[in-house]
Enzyme design. Structure first.
Site, PDB file in Angstrom:
ATOM      1  N   LYS A  59       0.807  -1.229   0.000  1.00  0.00           N
ATOM      2  CA  LYS A  59       0.000   0.000   0.000  1.00  0.00           C
ATOM      3  C   LYS A  59       0.841   1.281   0.000  1.00  0.00           C
ATOM      4  CE  LYS A  59      -4.196  -1.906   2.130  1.00  0.00           C
ATOM      5  NZ  LYS A  59      -5.194  -1.725   3.194  1.00  0.00           N
ATOM      6  N   ASP A 106     -10.370   2.490   2.908  1.00  0.00           N
ATOM      7  CA  ASP A 106     -10.521   1.712   4.143  1.00  0.00           C
ATOM      8  C   ASP A 106     -11.360   2.441   5.187  1.00  0.00           C
ATOM      9  OD1 ASP A 106      -9.071  -0.522   3.309  1.00  0.00           O
ATOM     10  OD2 ASP A 106      -7.161   0.335   3.927  1.00  0.00           O
TER      11      ASP A 106
END
EC number: 1.1.1.25
Length: 268
Positions: free
Chosen positions: A65, A101
């Site tokens: 990420k 998220d």
């Protein structure tokens, strides 16, 4: 057919293909979404090659990420503050990066009828998982968010990035028996079968959320339930909701998540 992937290492366990294929079927979108394993030293090359093949976008999971963020030509505010990217969109040879998220967490909490406005929230952990959810939580106008971490300085550094007076840093030992409406476990403790070192008094009559999920309750949620938590919620809904946000970014349609979540629960 428009091509999408989720890239990670490991990736075998990913539920993302099932989720996105279900969304596509439901919204009558023509696309192909699959998972792909990437060797640790081939991430950048893999993304560039995939984009140049005409693909439309990709999800990124551990451990890539932060590397994904470095590849982006443009970043959303929530991606910048999260310090990580899980959603890439390819447009005219450029890579747009986002982090869904936090939005996934907030939507899942709202689906469970958790009131976030004016609430007192305890966020356990100051790592990547915590970073990604702070901005969307602040957008819900809570009364305060205390970020508790074993190393207090790490929580303090995290707070500086957001410059918001609703955020406070604390060590696990500093919490005493303060009352919270919601406790969110963003530590990796549950992955190793451990429980964050907080008082049992904190979880009594409090809603408790763990970002991890599995067939059984996580160690944190099982412990919270025994000690009188009002609700215990795992992170499977967050997984589905963050995927829905990625899908919306790519396809500009909102999928219905409840039936997909139910399917995943049944498969567990």
């Amino acid at each position: 057919m428009d091509q999408y992937r989720v890239f990670g290492n490991p990736i075998k366990q990913s539920r993302s293909p099932i989720i996105h294929q279900s969304f596509a079927q439901q919204t009558q979108q023509q696309l192909n979404y699959q998972s792909e394993y990437v060797a640790l030293d081939l991430f950048e090359q893999t993304i560039i090659t995939f984009m140049q093949s005409g693909a439309k976008g990709a999800n990124i999971t551990a451990p890539f990420k932060e590397q994904a963020m470095a590849l982006c030509d443009q970043l959303t505010e929530r991606a910048q503050l999260a310090g990580a990217v899980n959603t890439l969109t390819f447009v005219d040879g450029e890579i747009l990066g986002d982090n869904t998220d936090g939005e996934g967490l907030v939507q899942d909490l709202l689906n469970h009828k958790i009131l976030l406005k004016n609430s007192r929230i305890l966020l356990l952990g100051a790592g990547g998982a915590a970073k990604g959810v702070i901005l969307p939580l602040l957008a819900q106008a809570p009364q305060k968010i205390i970020i508790a971490n074993r190393t207090v300085s790490k929580a303090e550094q995290l707070i500086k990035k957001f410059n918001n007076n609703k955020l406070t840093a604390a060590g696990f030992d500093d919490l005493g028996e303060e009352k919270f409406d919601l406790i969110i476990n963003a530590t990796s403790a549950s992955l190793t079968g451990k429980i964050p070192p907080i008082s049992t008094a904190l979880v009594a009559n409090t809603d408790c959320y763990d970002m991890v999920y599995g067939k059984e309750l996580s160690p944190f949620l099982a412990w919270a339930k025994i000690n009188g938590a009002t609700k215990v919620i795992d992170g499977l809904g967050m997984l589905v909701e963050q995927a829905a946000e990625s899908f919306r970014i790519w396809r500009n349609v909102f999928p219905v998540t409840a039936q997909v979540l139910n399917r995943l629960r049944q498969e567990d």
